[in-house]
Design a protein around this motif. Structure first.
Motif, PDB file in Angstrom:
ATOM      1  N   VAL A  41       0.838  -1.210   0.000  1.00 16.75           N
ATOM      2  CA  VAL A  41       0.000   0.000   0.000  1.00 16.75           C
ATOM      3  C   VAL A  41       0.859   1.241   0.000  1.00 16.75           C
ATOM      4  O   VAL A  41       0.594   2.217  -0.701  1.00 16.75           O
ATOM      5  CB  VAL A  41      -0.949  -0.021   1.211  1.00 16.75           C
ATOM      6  N   GLU A  42       1.925   1.228   0.785  1.00 16.06           N
ATOM      7  CA  GLU A  42       2.802   2.390   0.854  1.00 16.06           C
ATOM      8  C   GLU A  42       3.495   2.635  -0.474  1.00 16.06           C
ATOM      9  O   GLU A  42       3.746   3.777  -0.869  1.00 16.06           O
ATOM     10  CB  GLU A  42       3.816   2.212   1.980  1.00 16.06           C
ATOM     11  N   GLU A  43       3.802   1.579  -1.223  1.00 15.05           N
ATOM     12  CA  GLU A  43       4.420   1.757  -2.540  1.00 15.05           C
ATOM     13  C   GLU A  43       3.447   2.430  -3.497  1.00 15.05           C
ATOM     14  O   GLU A  43       3.830   3.254  -4.324  1.00 15.05           O
ATOM     15  CB  GLU A  43       4.860   0.402  -3.077  1.00 15.05           C
ATOM     16  N   LYS A  44       2.159   2.111  -3.400  1.00 12.95           N
ATOM     17  CA  LYS A  44       1.158   2.743  -4.260  1.00 12.95           C
ATOM     18  C   LYS A  44       0.992   4.212  -3.927  1.00 12.95           C
ATOM     19  O   LYS A  44       0.673   5.030  -4.776  1.00 12.95           O
ATOM     20  CB  LYS A  44      -0.179   2.033  -4.102  1.00 12.95           C
ATOM     21  N   MET A  45       1.203   4.555  -2.669  1.00 15.23           N
ATOM     22  CA  MET A  45       1.041   5.959  -2.256  1.00 15.23           C
ATOM     23  C   MET A  45       2.145   6.838  -2.806  1.00 15.23           C
ATOM     24  O   MET A  45       1.983   8.047  -2.947  1.00 15.23           O
ATOM     25  CB  MET A  45       1.031   6.043  -0.727  1.00 15.23           C
ATOM     26  N   GLY A  46       3.272   6.312  -3.120  1.00 16.90           N
ATOM     27  CA  GLY A  46       4.366   7.091  -3.675  1.00 16.90           C
ATOM     28  C   GLY A  46       4.855   8.129  -2.706  1.00 16.90           C
ATOM     29  O   GLY A  46       5.212   7.833  -1.575  1.00 16.90           O
ATOM     30  N   GLY A  47       4.832   9.454  -3.120  1.00 16.32           N
ATOM     31  CA  GLY A  47       5.319  10.548  -2.277  1.00 16.32           C
ATOM     32  C   GLY A  47       4.249  11.144  -1.419  1.00 16.32           C
ATOM     33  O   GLY A  47       4.370  12.283  -0.976  1.00 16.32           O
ATOM     34  N   CYS A  48       3.171  10.428  -1.173  1.00 16.42           N
ATOM     35  CA  CYS A  48       2.074  10.982  -0.377  1.00 16.42           C
ATOM     36  C   CYS A  48       2.464  11.051   1.091  1.00 16.42           C
ATOM     37  O   CYS A  48       3.179  10.198   1.602  1.00 16.42           O
ATOM     38  CB  CYS A  48       0.820  10.131  -0.574  1.00 16.42           C
ATOM     39  N   TRP A  49       1.962  12.075   1.750  1.00 18.70           N
ATOM     40  CA  TRP A  49       2.252  12.252   3.177  1.00 18.70           C
ATOM     41  C   TRP A  49       1.616  11.155   4.029  1.00 18.70           C
ATOM     42  O   TRP A  49       1.902  11.039   5.206  1.00 18.70           O
ATOM     43  CB  TRP A  49       1.727  13.606   3.639  1.00 18.70           C
ATOM     44  N   SER A  50       0.701  10.355   3.451  1.00 15.65           N
ATOM     45  CA  SER A  50       0.068   9.294   4.236  1.00 15.65           C
ATOM     46  C   SER A  50       1.075   8.242   4.695  1.00 15.65           C
ATOM     47  O   SER A  50       0.785   7.451   5.579  1.00 15.65           O
ATOM     48  CB  SER A  50      -1.040   8.620   3.410  1.00 15.65           C
ATOM     49  N   GLN A  51       2.267   8.269   4.062  1.00 15.20           N
ATOM     50  CA  GLN A  51       3.314   7.364   4.538  1.00 15.20           C
ATOM     51  C   GLN A  51       3.772   7.736   5.948  1.00 15.20           C
ATOM     52  O   GLN A  51       4.395   6.936   6.632  1.00 15.20           O
ATOM     53  CB  GLN A  51       4.520   7.399   3.585  1.00 15.20           C
ATOM     54  N   ARG A  78      -5.585  24.932   8.075  1.00 14.62           N
ATOM     55  CA  ARG A  78      -4.770  23.982   8.846  1.00 14.62           C
ATOM     56  C   ARG A  78      -5.514  23.532  10.104  1.00 14.62           C
ATOM     57  O   ARG A  78      -5.519  22.343  10.472  1.00 14.62           O
ATOM     58  CB  ARG A  78      -3.444  24.634   9.214  1.00 14.62           C
ATOM     59  N   LYS A  79      -6.137  24.469  10.792  1.00 14.13           N
ATOM     60  CA  LYS A  79      -6.887  24.131  11.997  1.00 14.13           C
ATOM     61  C   LYS A  79      -8.005  23.137  11.697  1.00 14.13           C
ATOM     62  O   LYS A  79      -8.241  22.173  12.454  1.00 14.13           O
ATOM     63  CB  LYS A  79      -7.457  25.414  12.607  1.00 14.13           C
ATOM     64  N   SER A  80      -8.681  23.327  10.561  1.00 17.51           N
ATOM     65  CA  SER A  80      -9.766  22.431  10.187  1.00 17.51           C
ATOM     66  C   SER A  80      -9.243  21.025   9.897  1.00 17.51           C
ATOM     67  O   SER A  80      -9.813  20.023  10.359  1.00 17.51           O
ATOM     68  CB  SER A  80     -10.494  22.986   8.961  1.00 17.51           C
ATOM     69  N   PHE A 115      -6.371  19.547  10.862  1.00 16.40           N
ATOM     70  CA  PHE A 115      -5.846  18.864  12.042  1.00 16.40           C
ATOM     71  C   PHE A 115      -6.959  18.554  13.048  1.00 16.40           C
ATOM     72  O   PHE A 115      -6.836  17.610  13.840  1.00 16.40           O
ATOM     73  CB  PHE A 115      -4.728  19.684  12.696  1.00 16.40           C
ATOM     74  N   HIS A 116      -8.033  19.307  13.023  1.00 12.33           N
ATOM     75  CA  HIS A 116      -9.186  18.977  13.857  1.00 12.33           C
ATOM     76  C   HIS A 116      -9.800  17.656  13.400  1.00 12.33           C
ATOM     77  O   HIS A 116     -10.151  16.781  14.225  1.00 12.33           O
ATOM     78  CB  HIS A 116     -10.231  20.092  13.794  1.00 12.33           C
ATOM     79  N   ASP A 117      -9.897  17.484  12.062  1.00 14.02           N
ATOM     80  CA  ASP A 117     -10.405  16.214  11.532  1.00 14.02           C
ATOM     81  C   ASP A 117      -9.468  15.063  11.904  1.00 14.02           C
ATOM     82  O   ASP A 117      -9.919  13.959  12.257  1.00 14.02           O
ATOM     83  CB  ASP A 117     -10.553  16.296  10.016  1.00 14.02           C
ATOM     84  N   GLY A 118      -8.156  15.299  11.821  1.00 17.43           N
ATOM     85  CA  GLY A 118      -7.196  14.259  12.176  1.00 17.43           C
ATOM     86  C   GLY A 118      -7.263  13.894  13.653  1.00 17.43           C
ATOM     87  O   GLY A 118      -7.224  12.706  14.022  1.00 17.43           O
ATOM     88  N   ARG A 119      -7.371  14.911  14.493  1.00 14.47           N
ATOM     89  CA  ARG A 119      -7.476  14.671  15.931  1.00 14.47           C
ATOM     90  C   ARG A 119      -8.754  13.886  16.249  1.00 14.47           C
ATOM     91  O   ARG A 119      -8.752  12.989  17.106  1.00 14.47           O
ATOM     92  CB  ARG A 119      -7.486  15.999  16.676  1.00 14.47           C
ATOM     93  N   LYS A 120      -9.813  14.263  15.594  1.00 14.10           N
ATOM     94  CA  LYS A 120     -11.084  13.571  15.828  1.00 14.10           C
ATOM     95  C   LYS A 120     -10.976  12.105  15.443  1.00 14.10           C
ATOM     96  O   LYS A 120     -11.461  11.209  16.169  1.00 14.10           O
ATOM     97  CB  LYS A 120     -12.180  14.263  15.026  1.00 14.10           C
ATOM     98  N   ALA A 121     -10.340  11.820  14.300  1.00 17.33           N
ATOM     99  CA  ALA A 121     -10.163  10.432  13.873  1.00 17.33           C
ATOM    100  C   ALA A 121      -9.281   9.685  14.856  1.00 17.33           C
ATOM    101  O   ALA A 121      -9.537   8.501  15.178  1.00 17.33           O
ATOM    102  CB  ALA A 121      -9.559  10.393  12.474  1.00 17.33           C
ATOM    103  N   LYS A 124      -4.858  16.477   2.231  1.00 18.78           N
ATOM    104  CA  LYS A 124      -5.327  17.869   2.259  1.00 18.78           C
ATOM    105  C   LYS A 124      -4.268  18.786   2.872  1.00 18.78           C
ATOM    106  O   LYS A 124      -4.023  19.893   2.383  1.00 18.78           O
ATOM    107  CB  LYS A 124      -6.626  17.961   3.062  1.00 18.78           C
ATOM    108  N   ILE A 125      -3.644  18.295   3.953  1.00 22.18           N
ATOM    109  CA  ILE A 125      -2.579  19.090   4.576  1.00 22.18           C
ATOM    110  C   ILE A 125      -1.404  19.245   3.622  1.00 22.18           C
ATOM    111  O   ILE A 125      -0.790  20.306   3.527  1.00 22.18           O
ATOM    112  CB  ILE A 125      -2.148  18.449   5.905  1.00 22.18           C
ATOM    113  N   GLN A 126      -1.093  18.164   2.896  1.00 19.57           N
ATOM    114  CA  GLN A 126       0.008  18.222   1.923  1.00 19.57           C
ATOM    115  C   GLN A 126      -0.299  19.241   0.817  1.00 19.57           C
ATOM    116  O   GLN A 126       0.558  20.027   0.426  1.00 19.57           O
ATOM    117  CB  GLN A 126       0.226  16.839   1.315  1.00 19.57           C
TER     118      GLN A 126
END
Length: 575
Positions: free
Chosen positions: A2-12, A117-119, A121-127, A219-221
Motif C-alpha cells: 500500500v505504501e508503494e502505491k502511495m508514492g510521495g504521499c504524506w500518508s506514509q 490547517r486548523k480544520s 488537524f481537527h479532523d485528524g485529531r477527531k479520527a 489535504k494538509i500536503q
C-alpha cells in the motif's frame, strides 16, 4: 504494498501526526516572518524616498537665488534636483506595490492557511480520538473475556473437587455443577463479544490508517504545497516590483546625463561678463608730480577723473575725493532710486527693466480705461443695463494712475538718457521715450524733461524731485472725455481689420453705434469684444458699428490673437 502505491504521499507518515503538525505550523510562521521582512523593506524604501525628497527640497533655489537660472551649470543642477524628485517617487512606488501586492496578500493568505490547517488537524485529531476510543473498548472486552475464562476454570475445578468428595451432599455437587456451567456460558459470551469487537476494531483501524488519515494528510500536503508555491510567487513579485521601475529610473538618470552634457562653459562665461561689466573705461596714466618745484599736483588729461563731464568736476570741487574706479567702495546703505550706486552698464540694465515694468503697468491701465469707456457707452445707449455715471470715479482713478506712471516713466527715461550719454536739451526732445507715452501724446514733451540729470545731481540726496508737467496732466483727461465720440469724428483714422466674422443670426441695429446684419453675412472685424458683449465690425468703408458677440462667429488673424489674448488677461484680472 500500500505504501508503494502511495508514492510521495504524506500518508506514509501516518504515524508522524504530531511532527507534521509542528512542520506546518513552522511553515506558517515562515510566511509571517517573510511578510515582516517585506514590510521592513518597504519602510526602508519610504524613508529613503522621503530623505531624497527632503534633500532635493533643501537645495532647491531660493527666491533670492533666481538669477542662478541664467547659468547652464546652475540649470543643470536644478534639473538634477527635479529628476531626483522623480527618482524618489519611484522608490515610493516600490513601497506602495510591495504593500499591496505582497504584504497585504500574504497577510490575508496566512490567515486563510491558519484556518484551513486548523480544520484539517481537527479532523485528524477527531479520527485519532475515535480509534483510541475503539482501542480502549477492545481492551475492555479482552479483559472481560480473560476474567470470565478464569472464573469458568475456577468454577470447573470447584465442581470437580466437590464431585470427587464423598462427604459432600448431592445437592452441593449439583449446585457446583450449575455454577460451573454458568461460568462457562459467560466465558463463551465474552469470547463471542471480544471476537466481534476485535473484528470491528480491525476494520476501523484499517479505515483509519488507510482512508481517513491519508485523506486528511493529503489535504494538509496540498495546503503546504500551495503555501510553498505562494512563497515562490511572492519572491518573484519582490523582484518584479524593482524591475518595473528600472526603465523610469533609467530615464531619470538619462535626464541628469543630458542636462550635464548641455552645460556650456563659454556661454556661462559670457553671462558673467554681461552681468558684471561696468562700462567704465580704464584710467589713464598717472603723471609724475615733481615736488621739487612749487606747483600743484596735476593729473593726466586722459585719466578717468578728468575725462568726465564738467558736472563731475563741479561735484569733485565740493569736497569729494577723486577715487579711481577699481577702488570705489560700495555704499552699504539703502540703494538710491536711480541705481546710481551701480556701474554704468549695470545701471542701464536696471533702468531699462524698470521702464519696461512701468510701460506694462501703463498698458494695463489703458486697457482698463478702454474697457470702462466702452462700458459707459453701452450704458449711455442702453440705460436699463446700468448707470453711466457709476463708471466715472473709476475712470478718473485710472487717468490719475496713468498720469503718475507716465511721469515716473519719463523720470527713469531721463536717467537712462544720462547713462547712455544722450542728455536731453531744451530744443530737442529725449531720444528714448516710452512707446506708450508716444502713443498717448501725439507730440513729444518739451518741458520739464530738460536737464533732468542736472536737477537730480543738484538735489542733496540724489533723488528725482521734478513734478510732472501740467501739459501731461491736461492731455490725459481730454482723451478720456473724447473717447465716447469715436463715431462723430469725421477725421478719425479708419481702424485696421483684425479678422473676419460670420453672422449667425439677424440683428437689427436700432441704437446709435450699432449696425444691422443678416444671417450668414460676412463682415470684417476691427475691434474684438473686450468683455462688454459687443464686437465692432465693418461692412465697407462707410458702414461700421457694434453687433452682439453672441450673434457672430469671429475668425481672428493669428497676429491679432496674440495681441488681444494678453489684453483679455489683464482685463479679466482687474475685473
Amino acid at each position: 504494498m500500500v505504501e508503494e502505491k502511495m508514492g510521495g504521499c504524506w500518508s506514509q507518515t501516518k504515524d508522524q501526526f504530531d511532527n507534521l503538525e509542528k512542520h506546518t505550523q513552522w511553515g506558517i510562521d515562515f510566511v509571517e516572518k517573510y511578510t515582516k521582512f517585506v514590510k521592513e523593506r518597504s519602510e526602508i524604501e519610504l524613508n529613503y524616498a522621503r530623505q531624497i525628497r527632503n534633500l532635493s527640497k533643501k537645495y532647491q533655489p531660493k527666491k533670492k537665488e533666481e538669477d542662478e537660472n541664467k547659468y547652464t551649470w546652475c540649470r543643470a543642477f536644478h534639473s538634477t534636483l527635479n529628476e531626483l524628485n522623480d527618482y524618489a517617487g519611484q522608490h515610493e512606488l516600490i513601497a506602495e506595490n510591495m504593500m499591496s501586492q505582497i504584504i497585504a496578500e500574504l497577510t490575508r493568505y496566512a490567515q486563510e492557511v491558519k484556518t484551513e490547517r486548523k480544520s484539517h488537524f481537527h479532523d485528524g485529531r477527531k479520527a485519532q480520538q475515535q480509534i483510541e476510543a475503539s482501542w480502549k473498548q477492545l481492551e475492555s472486552c479482552k479483559r472481560k473475556f480473560e476474567r470470565d475464562c478464569k472464573e469458568a476454570d475456577r468454577a470447573q475445578q470447584y465442581f470437580e473437587k466437590m464431585d470427587a468428595d464423598i462427604n459432600v451432599t448431592k445437592a452441593d455437587v449439583e449446585k457446583a455443577r450449575q455454577q460451573a456451567q454458568m461460568r462457562h456460558q459467560m466465558a463463551s459470551d465474552s469470547k463471542n463479544e471480544y471476537s466481534s469487537y476485535l473484528q470491528k476494531f480491525n476494520q476501523e483501524q484499517n479505515e483509519h490508517y488507510y482512508t481517513i488519515i491519508p485523506n486528511v494528510f493529503q489535504k494538509i500536503q496540498a495546503m503546504e504545497e500551495k503555501r510553498i508555491e505562494r512563497m515562490g510567487e511572492s519572491l518573484k513579485t519582490f523582484a518584479e516590483v524593482d524591475r518595473q521601475i528600472l526603465p523610469i529610473i533609467g530615464k531619470c538618470l538619462d535626464g541628469i546625463t543630458q542636462v550635464a552634457e548641455s552645460i556650456e562653459p563659454k556661454n556661462d562665461s559670457s553671462q558673467v561678463i554681461e552681468s558684471y561689466k561696468s562700462g567704465f573705461e580704464p584710467p589713464g596714466d598717472v603723471e609724475f608730480e615733481d615736488y621739487g618745484q612749487a606747483m600743484k599736483r596735476t593729473v593726466s588729461e586722459t585719466s578717468l577723473t578728468n575725462s568726465r563731464s564738467d558736472n563731475k568736476a563741479d561735484r569733485s570741487s565740493k569736497g569729494k575725493s577723486k577715487t579711481l574706479w577699481p577702488f570705489i567702495k560700495k555704499n552699504k546703505g539703502s540703494n538710491p532710486e536711480d541705481f546710481s550706486h551701480l556701474p554704468p552698464e549695470q545701471r542701464r540694465k536696471k533702468l531699462q527693466a524698470k521702464i519696461d515694468d512701468i510701460n506694462k503697468d501703463i498698458q494695463k491701465e489703458m486697457d482698463q480705461r478702454d474697457a470702462l469707456t466702452k462700458m459707459k457707452e453701452v450704458y449711455i445707449k442702453n440705460p436699463q443695463m446700468g448707470d453711466p455715471n457709476s463708471v466715472d470715479p473709476r475712470l478718473a482713478e485710472i487717468a490719475h494712475n496713468i498720469e503718475k506712471l507716465q511721469a515716473e516713466a519719463q523720470k527713469f527715461e531721463g536717467w537712462l538718457a544720462e547713462v547712455e550719454g544722450r542728455m536731453p536739451v531744451k530744443s530737442d526732445p529725449p531720444r528714448r521715450t516710452s512707446t506708450l507715452y508716444e502713443t498717448q501724446n501725439s507730440t513729444p514733451p518739451t518741458t520739464n524733461n530738460n536737464n533732468c540729470a542736472q536737477d537730480r545731481e543738484s538735489s542733496p540726496d540724489g533723488s528725482y524731485t521734478e513734478e510732472p508737467s501740467s501739459e501731461v496732466q491736461s492731455k490725459v483727461q481730454p482723451e478720456t472725455a473724447e473717447s465716447g465720440d469715436e463715431f462723430d469724428d469725421p477725421d478719425e483714422e479708419m481702424l485696421p481689420t483684425i479678422g473676419t466674422c460670420k453672422a449667425l443670426y439677424p440683428f437689427e441695429g436700432v441704437n446709435e453705434g450699432t449696425i444691422s446684419v443678416t444671417e450668414g453675412e460676412l463682415l470684417y472685424v476691427i475691434e474684438e469684444d473686450k468683455g462688454d458683449g459687443w464686437t465692432r465690425v465693418r461692412r465697407n468703408e462707410e458702414e461700421e458699428g457694434y453687433v452682439p458677440t453672441s450673434y457672430v462667429e469671429v475668425f481672428l488673424d493669428s497676429n491679432a490673437k496674440d495681441v488681444f489674448s494678453w489684453r483679455r488677461v489683464f482685463l479679466s484680472e482687474d475685473s
